[in-house]
Scaffold this motif. Structure first.
Motif, PDB file in Angstrom:
ATOM      1  N   THR A   8       7.377   0.435   2.957  1.00  0.00           N
ATOM      2  CA  THR A   8       7.869   1.101   4.153  1.00  0.00           C
ATOM      3  C   THR A   8       7.497   0.340   5.417  1.00  0.00           C
ATOM      4  O   THR A   8       8.047   0.611   6.479  1.00  0.00           O
ATOM      5  CB  THR A   8       7.278   2.511   4.256  1.00  0.00           C
ATOM      6  OG1 THR A   8       5.846   2.416   4.341  1.00  0.00           O
ATOM      7  CG2 THR A   8       7.658   3.375   3.048  1.00  0.00           C
ATOM      8  N   LEU A   9       6.550  -0.587   5.311  1.00  0.00           N
ATOM      9  CA  LEU A   9       6.005  -1.354   6.440  1.00  0.00           C
ATOM     10  C   LEU A   9       5.238  -0.478   7.422  1.00  0.00           C
ATOM     11  O   LEU A   9       4.930  -0.908   8.538  1.00  0.00           O
ATOM     12  CB  LEU A   9       7.100  -2.126   7.174  1.00  0.00           C
ATOM     13  CG  LEU A   9       7.743  -3.293   6.421  1.00  0.00           C
ATOM     14  CD1 LEU A   9       8.808  -3.951   7.293  1.00  0.00           C
ATOM     15  CD2 LEU A   9       6.715  -4.323   5.998  1.00  0.00           C
ATOM     16  N   THR A  10       4.891   0.749   7.023  1.00  0.00           N
ATOM     17  CA  THR A  10       4.167   1.652   7.928  1.00  0.00           C
ATOM     18  C   THR A  10       2.757   1.162   8.194  1.00  0.00           C
ATOM     19  O   THR A  10       2.289   1.154   9.342  1.00  0.00           O
ATOM     20  CB  THR A  10       4.135   3.065   7.329  1.00  0.00           C
ATOM     21  OG1 THR A  10       5.473   3.509   7.114  1.00  0.00           O
ATOM     22  CG2 THR A  10       3.419   4.031   8.265  1.00  0.00           C
ATOM     23  N   ASP A  11       2.064   0.739   7.160  1.00  0.00           N
ATOM     24  CA  ASP A  11       0.696   0.237   7.294  1.00  0.00           C
ATOM     25  C   ASP A  11       0.746  -1.215   7.764  1.00  0.00           C
ATOM     26  O   ASP A  11       1.486  -2.018   7.200  1.00  0.00           O
ATOM     27  CB  ASP A  11      -0.006   0.324   5.937  1.00  0.00           C
ATOM     28  CG  ASP A  11      -1.501   0.082   6.014  1.00  0.00           C
ATOM     29  OD1 ASP A  11      -1.920  -0.908   6.655  1.00  0.00           O
ATOM     30  OD2 ASP A  11      -2.266   0.866   5.423  1.00  0.00           O
ATOM     31  N   PRO A  12      -0.032  -1.594   8.780  1.00  0.00           N
ATOM     32  CA  PRO A  12      -0.031  -2.999   9.229  1.00  0.00           C
ATOM     33  C   PRO A  12      -0.356  -3.983   8.114  1.00  0.00           C
ATOM     34  O   PRO A  12       0.112  -5.122   8.128  1.00  0.00           O
ATOM     35  CB  PRO A  12      -1.099  -3.017  10.328  1.00  0.00           C
ATOM     36  CG  PRO A  12      -1.161  -1.621  10.829  1.00  0.00           C
ATOM     37  CD  PRO A  12      -0.890  -0.748   9.643  1.00  0.00           C
ATOM     38  N   THR A  55       0.818  -1.216   0.000  1.00  0.00           N
ATOM     39  CA  THR A  55       0.000   0.000   0.000  1.00  0.00           C
ATOM     40  C   THR A  55       0.847   1.260   0.000  1.00  0.00           C
ATOM     41  O   THR A  55       0.369   2.320  -0.410  1.00  0.00           O
ATOM     42  CB  THR A  55      -0.923   0.028   1.221  1.00  0.00           C
ATOM     43  OG1 THR A  55      -0.145   0.130   2.421  1.00  0.00           O
ATOM     44  CG2 THR A  55      -1.785  -1.222   1.294  1.00  0.00           C
ATOM     45  N   SER A  56       2.099   1.189   0.439  1.00  0.00           N
ATOM     46  CA  SER A  56       2.947   2.387   0.454  1.00  0.00           C
ATOM     47  C   SER A  56       3.251   2.863  -0.961  1.00  0.00           C
ATOM     48  O   SER A  56       3.645   4.015  -1.152  1.00  0.00           O
ATOM     49  CB  SER A  56       4.247   2.117   1.221  1.00  0.00           C
ATOM     50  OG  SER A  56       4.990   1.063   0.644  1.00  0.00           O
ATOM     51  N   VAL A  57       3.078   1.994  -1.965  1.00  0.00           N
ATOM     52  CA  VAL A  57       3.237   2.382  -3.365  1.00  0.00           C
ATOM     53  C   VAL A  57       1.890   2.761  -3.975  1.00  0.00           C
ATOM     54  O   VAL A  57       1.754   3.800  -4.621  1.00  0.00           O
ATOM     55  CB  VAL A  57       3.904   1.250  -4.167  1.00  0.00           C
ATOM     56  CG1 VAL A  57       3.949   1.579  -5.648  1.00  0.00           C
ATOM     57  CG2 VAL A  57       5.310   0.999  -3.635  1.00  0.00           C
TER      58      VAL A  57
END
Length: 498
Positions: free
Chosen positions: A318-322, A274-276
């Protein structure tokens, strides 16, 4: 995706013929991850010059495709130090992006601390790549060259632009193929990064059909250097089914890439989190159990159906979103462990990838250990004998084979597969060879195929996962004598007890 429908059949138990048990010790993988010499293909397998199975478990180090004309980070570190760190972390392959503009006479490398990198002073872009590739080979890494952009300013949907026509694209590739001929560190050419609309697959338009262009370039490269792997990415949409740029390989089922040298084709896909871009499948209530079918449809079927090797050339987050954390964990399990898994090169080594970040933190020195931990169990570092990091469990299995009924000229057989290892098997193929003239006429609970005496049964969506200690049963009907039983079975290319 072309897969047969599930067959649910009740096989009559007329005659239970239990066969003698034969112990075949489960051996660790014998492939050196970095491989020997040039690589070639056999079905979905990558093999080195000695015929040992190998796998790319690598990383992208970008920058040479930009106006710096050299991999990034050399403004703060020595290139050999970075290659040593890549190797020490367990990666075995470098995917090195470049642009055609790098090869122009006026393209001067910049953004380099020559105090840190004195050996690069005065070199042009290709000469710097030469130095990096030479040291990568000394460290035991393999290299894939990725034509990432025509010009340094940005990517292109098609493989050509007005400034860099198809003729230049092909001539630069043939020059590089000749330039690195005999250098077994460089094993392949990723012909064009992320083709997307108006690019098509199989439409027949010479100006837009990426499959035809890949054949033209691939065969030109092989004419110059027949030892290279030709890596062909997908497009973004096939028959109005959209996916990531370069990730949609559905068209290869009907329109495969045809190369003049056999055993050289590798298909490649890209997949992101999702970071992309927040694709609709991330918001599906079935997430993440919906992912395997999506990957199967777009590129995984090529591996599962033993069509050709697949390289997941880019994937990152980025692994920011779970959800990204779940996505990455699920994707790595789908790619599989050991030398028989799907090859990959993570995006990226660089921390300056805006929508994914990298394995390195922003200081260009320390490692994002949280991100690295997702990859660690799947890395086959240079010199690793094929089982991942030390202590990583490989495939361990037991197979029970029984003839359930027989008649004049045929029989029904049942095969029970048990995962005796400590790690889950996510996606499996069981392989064995008939000792006589048996031919499978139909099968159930797997996708069955046969080539001569060699038989393969590949998992379906509903029985794809096999937890530690779990068993599943598949079966088939065959013509020929029932008394001659297979002597050995491999699960994901690892021998099983029988």
């Amino acid at each position: 995706m072309i897969l047969p429908q599930r067959l649910h059949r009740l096989v009559p138990l007329i005659l239970a013929a239990l066969l003698a048990l034969v112990f075949v010790p489960a051996l660790p993988g014998t492939a050196r991850a970095a491989g020997t010499g040039y690589w070639h293909t056999d079905g979905r397998r990558l093999l080195d010059a000695n015929g040992q199975q190998v796998r790319m478990t690598g990383i992208n180090w970008f920058g040479a495709e930009t106006s710096n004309y050299t991999p990034h980070g050399l403004w703060t570190r020595n290139y050999k130090d970075m290659i040593d760190q890549i190797k020490d972390l367990g990666y075995n392959t470098l995917r090195l992006p470049y642009s055609n503009e790098l090869l122009d006479s006026g393209s001067t490398p910049n953004g380099i601390d020559y105090t840190e990198n004195p050996g690069l002073s005065g070199l042009n872009g290709l000469q710097i790549l030469d130095e990096i590739i030479e040291y990568a080979g000394e460290a035991g890494l393999k290299v894939v060259l990725d034509r990432h952009r025509p010009g340094a300013a940005g990517q292109s949907a098609l493989w050509y632009t007005d400034a860099y026509p198809e003729s230049r694209w092909i001539s630069d590739w043939t020059m590089l193929a000749e330039h690195y001929a005999g250098n077994t560190t460089v094993i392949g050419a990723d012909l064009h990064n992320e083709p997307h609309e108006p690019a098509c697959w199989g439409c027949g338009d010479q100006a837009r059909d990426w499959r035809l262009a890949a054949e033209r370039a691939g065969n030109a490269v092989l004419d110059a250097n027949p030892d290279w792997l030709i890596i062909v990415e997908g497009v973004d949409s096939y028959e109005n089914d959209p996916y990531w740029w370069g990730g949609n390989l559905q068209g290869a089922a009907r329109y495969p890439v045809r190369l003049d040298v056999p055993g050289r084709l590798v298909y490649s896909a890209h997949d992101y989190a999702t970071s992309v871009h927040r694709q609709p499948w991330f918001d599906d209530p079935a997430f993440p159990s919906n992912l395997a079918a999506i990957w199967d449809r777009n590129w995984g079927y090529l591996h599962k159906n033993d069509v050709a090797p697949v390289l997941l050339g880019e994937f990152g987050t980025t692994l920011t979103d779970p959800r990204d954390q779940t996505w990455l964990r699920t994707l790595m399990a789908y790619l599989g462990e050991g030398a028989g898994g799907i090859s990959f090169t993570f995006w990226s080594w660089n921390p300056n990838s805006g929508d994914t970040g990298g394995i390195l933190n922003g200081d260009w020195t320390t490692v994002d250990t949280g991100k690295q931990s997702y990859l660690d169990p799947y890395l086959l570092g240079a010199g690793d004998p094929g089982g991942g990091d030390p202590g990583t469990p490989g495939v361990s299995c037991e197979v029970g084979y029984a003839v359930q009924s027989s008649w004049d000229g045929g029989f029904n057989a049942q095969v029970t597969i048990t995962n005796t290892g400590s790690a889950a098997v996510d996606g499996w193929t069981l392989a064995f060879a008939f000792p006589g003239d048996q031919r499978i006429s139909q099968g159930w609970s797997a996708t069955w195929s046969q080539d001569g005496d060699d038989v393969a049964a590949t998992s379906l969506d509903w029985n794809d996962a096999l937890a530690p200690g779990a068993s599943l049963t598949i079966g088939f009907s065959a013509t020929g004598p029932s008394a001659a039983a297979p002597a050995a079975f491999d699960l994901n290319d690892q021998p099983c007890e029988v």
